[in-house]
Design a protein around this motif. Structure first.
Motif, PDB file in Angstrom:
ATOM      1  N   GLU A   1       0.755  -1.116   0.139  1.00  0.00           N
ATOM      2  CA  GLU A   1       0.048  -0.040   0.051  1.00  0.00           C
ATOM      3  C   GLU A   1       0.837   1.274   0.032  1.00  0.00           C
ATOM      4  O   GLU A   1       0.671   2.403  -0.255  1.00  0.00           O
ATOM      5  CB  GLU A   1      -0.954  -0.134   1.150  1.00  0.00           C
ATOM      6  N   PHE A   2       2.238   1.178   0.256  1.00  0.00           N
ATOM      7  CA  PHE A   2       3.046   2.410   0.266  1.00  0.00           C
ATOM      8  C   PHE A   2       3.244   2.757  -1.092  1.00  0.00           C
ATOM      9  O   PHE A   2       3.251   4.027  -1.447  1.00  0.00           O
ATOM     10  CB  PHE A   2       4.464   1.881   0.399  1.00  0.00           C
ATOM     11  N   TYR A   3       2.932   1.977  -2.336  1.00  0.00           N
ATOM     12  CA  TYR A   3       3.064   2.508  -3.603  1.00  0.00           C
ATOM     13  C   TYR A   3       1.798   3.429  -4.163  1.00  0.00           C
ATOM     14  O   TYR A   3       0.701   3.150  -3.547  1.00  0.00           O
ATOM     15  CB  TYR A   3       3.486   1.551  -4.643  1.00  0.00           C
ATOM     16  N   ILE A   4       2.183   4.283  -5.232  1.00  0.00           N
ATOM     17  CA  ILE A   4       1.019   5.035  -5.355  1.00  0.00           C
ATOM     18  C   ILE A   4      -0.015   4.157  -6.274  1.00  0.00           C
ATOM     19  O   ILE A   4      -1.406   4.228  -6.195  1.00  0.00           O
ATOM     20  CB  ILE A   4       1.557   6.022  -6.443  1.00  0.00           C
ATOM     21  N   ALA A   5       0.252   3.381  -7.315  1.00  0.00           N
ATOM     22  CA  ALA A   5      -0.764   2.374  -7.950  1.00  0.00           C
ATOM     23  C   ALA A   5      -1.140   1.413  -7.236  1.00  0.00           C
ATOM     24  O   ALA A   5      -0.464   0.853  -6.441  1.00  0.00           O
ATOM     25  CB  ALA A   5      -0.075   2.168  -9.204  1.00  0.00           C
ATOM     26  N   THR A   6      -2.274   1.081  -7.493  1.00  0.00           N
ATOM     27  CA  THR A   6      -3.048  -0.271  -6.923  1.00  0.00           C
ATOM     28  C   THR A   6      -2.506  -1.431  -7.767  1.00  0.00           C
ATOM     29  O   THR A   6      -2.068  -1.176  -8.907  1.00  0.00           O
ATOM     30  CB  THR A   6      -4.565  -0.227  -6.872  1.00  0.00           C
ATOM     31  N   GLU A   7      -2.648  -2.653  -7.080  1.00  0.00           N
ATOM     32  CA  GLU A   7      -2.102  -3.783  -7.972  1.00  0.00           C
ATOM     33  C   GLU A   7      -2.927  -3.613  -9.209  1.00  0.00           C
ATOM     34  O   GLU A   7      -2.516  -4.214 -10.089  1.00  0.00           O
ATOM     35  CB  GLU A   7      -2.376  -4.827  -7.040  1.00  0.00           C
ATOM     36  N   ALA A   8      -4.345  -3.213  -9.282  1.00  0.00           N
ATOM     37  CA  ALA A   8      -5.063  -3.364 -10.423  1.00  0.00           C
ATOM     38  C   ALA A   8      -4.517  -2.349 -11.845  1.00  0.00           C
ATOM     39  O   ALA A   8      -4.488  -2.939 -12.880  1.00  0.00           O
ATOM     40  CB  ALA A   8      -6.409  -2.946 -10.226  1.00  0.00           C
ATOM     41  N   ASN A   9      -3.559  -1.400 -11.292  1.00  0.00           N
ATOM     42  CA  ASN A   9      -3.070  -0.543 -12.149  1.00  0.00           C
ATOM     43  C   ASN A   9      -1.426  -1.098 -12.574  1.00  0.00           C
ATOM     44  O   ASN A   9      -1.179  -0.448 -13.553  1.00  0.00           O
ATOM     45  CB  ASN A   9      -2.954   0.765 -11.519  1.00  0.00           C
ATOM     46  N   MET A  10      -1.150  -1.838 -12.137  1.00  0.00           N
ATOM     47  CA  MET A  10       0.194  -2.409 -12.705  1.00  0.00           C
ATOM     48  C   MET A  10       0.040  -2.969 -13.885  1.00  0.00           C
ATOM     49  O   MET A  10      -0.985  -3.678 -14.261  1.00  0.00           O
ATOM     50  CB  MET A  10       0.721  -3.540 -11.486  1.00  0.00           C
ATOM     51  N   LEU A  11       1.377  -2.844 -14.680  1.00  0.00           N
ATOM     52  CA  LEU A  11       1.216  -3.567 -16.157  1.00  0.00           C
ATOM     53  C   LEU A  11       0.982  -4.875 -16.035  1.00  0.00           C
ATOM     54  O   LEU A  11       0.212  -5.492 -16.879  1.00  0.00           O
ATOM     55  CB  LEU A  11       2.415  -3.199 -16.713  1.00  0.00           C
ATOM     56  N   PHE A  12       1.673  -5.739 -15.249  1.00  0.00           N
ATOM     57  CA  PHE A  12       1.531  -7.142 -15.078  1.00  0.00           C
ATOM     58  C   PHE A  12       2.094  -7.626 -13.676  1.00  0.00           C
ATOM     59  O   PHE A  12       3.028  -6.757 -13.062  1.00  0.00           O
ATOM     60  CB  PHE A  12       2.016  -7.833 -16.149  1.00  0.00           C
ATOM     61  N   LEU A  13       1.791  -8.592 -13.187  1.00  0.00           N
ATOM     62  CA  LEU A  13       2.059  -9.327 -11.748  1.00  0.00           C
ATOM     63  C   LEU A  13       1.753  -8.280 -10.755  1.00  0.00           C
ATOM     64  O   LEU A  13       1.440  -7.097 -11.066  1.00  0.00           O
ATOM     65  CB  LEU A  13       3.645  -9.142 -11.808  1.00  0.00           C
ATOM     66  N   GLU A  14       1.452  -8.752  -9.429  1.00  0.00           N
ATOM     67  CA  GLU A  14       0.911  -8.083  -8.460  1.00  0.00           C
ATOM     68  C   GLU A  14       2.285  -7.579  -7.614  1.00  0.00           C
ATOM     69  O   GLU A  14       3.311  -8.149  -8.083  1.00  0.00           O
ATOM     70  CB  GLU A  14      -0.046  -8.859  -7.615  1.00  0.00           C
ATOM     71  N   TYR A  15       2.033  -6.875  -6.539  1.00  0.00           N
ATOM     72  CA  TYR A  15       3.170  -6.605  -5.650  1.00  0.00           C
ATOM     73  C   TYR A  15       4.272  -7.447  -5.017  1.00  0.00           C
ATOM     74  O   TYR A  15       5.337  -7.249  -5.207  1.00  0.00           O
ATOM     75  CB  TYR A  15       2.783  -5.556  -4.644  1.00  0.00           C
ATOM     76  N   GLY A  16       3.547  -8.721  -4.792  1.00  0.00           N
ATOM     77  CA  GLY A  16       4.279  -9.575  -4.160  1.00  0.00           C
ATOM     78  C   GLY A  16       5.440 -10.368  -5.101  1.00  0.00           C
ATOM     79  O   GLY A  16       6.459 -10.316  -4.735  1.00  0.00           O
ATOM     80  N   ALA A  17       4.924 -10.569  -6.246  1.00  0.00           N
ATOM     81  CA  ALA A  17       5.744 -11.168  -7.444  1.00  0.00           C
ATOM     82  C   ALA A  17       6.820  -9.871  -7.744  1.00  0.00           C
ATOM     83  O   ALA A  17       8.179 -10.128  -7.963  1.00  0.00           O
ATOM     84  CB  ALA A  17       5.027 -11.643  -8.624  1.00  0.00           C
TER      85      ALA A  17
END
Length: 180
Positions: A36-52
């Motif tokens: 949650e520290f990052y600006i973008a949510t996991e849905a806005n990531m290009l690919f992969l979620e934050y854990g990966a």
């Protein structure tokens, strides 16, 4: 085998690679622990979620740190390895740009500086050979001087001692047995 020591560009680039690696490890750990520290949510990531992404960036950072230390060897393979890793890190930071835009741009700029330092900042092989030849000649001359000056000094001291002994009253008795 290259016998000259690392130059300023090597230390500069190696330090930057190590710093970039540590930054990637930090980004990866933050992505793993507190996404949650990052600006973008996991849905806005290009690919992969934050854990990966976190695991990938942390491992990638460790590889960059190793590359930074290998650059200090001065070998060509380490330079090529560093250039390839810095270029791939630019791509990884572009993908991570949505999560931390400013920080990713700074890391990209540092990677460009690393690539520049690896490709443009080091002396050519001809310059290195000339430097090695100058160092070898200077070493030879110093050894030659040392080998030829010392016996002269010893000979001069021996002759001075013999003259002093002759003035003091005759010959020196080197092989006389002690009485007692």
């Amino acid at each position: 085998m290259r016998k000259t020591s690392a130059n300023g560009w090597q230390f500069f680039v190696a330090t930057l690679l190590i710093v970039i690696g540590v930054i990637n490890i930090g980004q990866g750990l933050v992505a793993l622990v507190t996404p949650e520290f990052y600006i973008a949510t996991e849905a806005n990531m290009l690919f992969l979620e934050y854990g990966a992404w976190g695991a990938l960036l942390a491992l990638w950072g460790a590889v960059l740190v190793i590359a930074g230390f290998s650059v200090l060897s001065g070998s060509t393979w380490a330079r090529v390895f560093g250039v390839v890793l810095a270029a791939l890190n630019i791509i990884a930071q572009l993908v991570f740009l949505f999560a931390m835009p400013l920080w990713s741009l700074v890391v990209i700029a540092v990677n460009v500086l690393v690539i520049y330092g690896m490709t443009a900042g080091w002396p050519s092989k001809a310059e290195l050979r000339e430097q090695e030849a100058r160092e070898a000649e200077a070493s030879y001359r110093a050894g030659y001087r040392a080998a030829h000056e010392k016996p002269r000094e010893e000979k001069a001291r021996t002759e001075k001692a013999r003259h002093a002994a002759e003035k003091a009253g005759g010959e020196t008795r080197e092989h006389e047995q002690p009485t007692g």
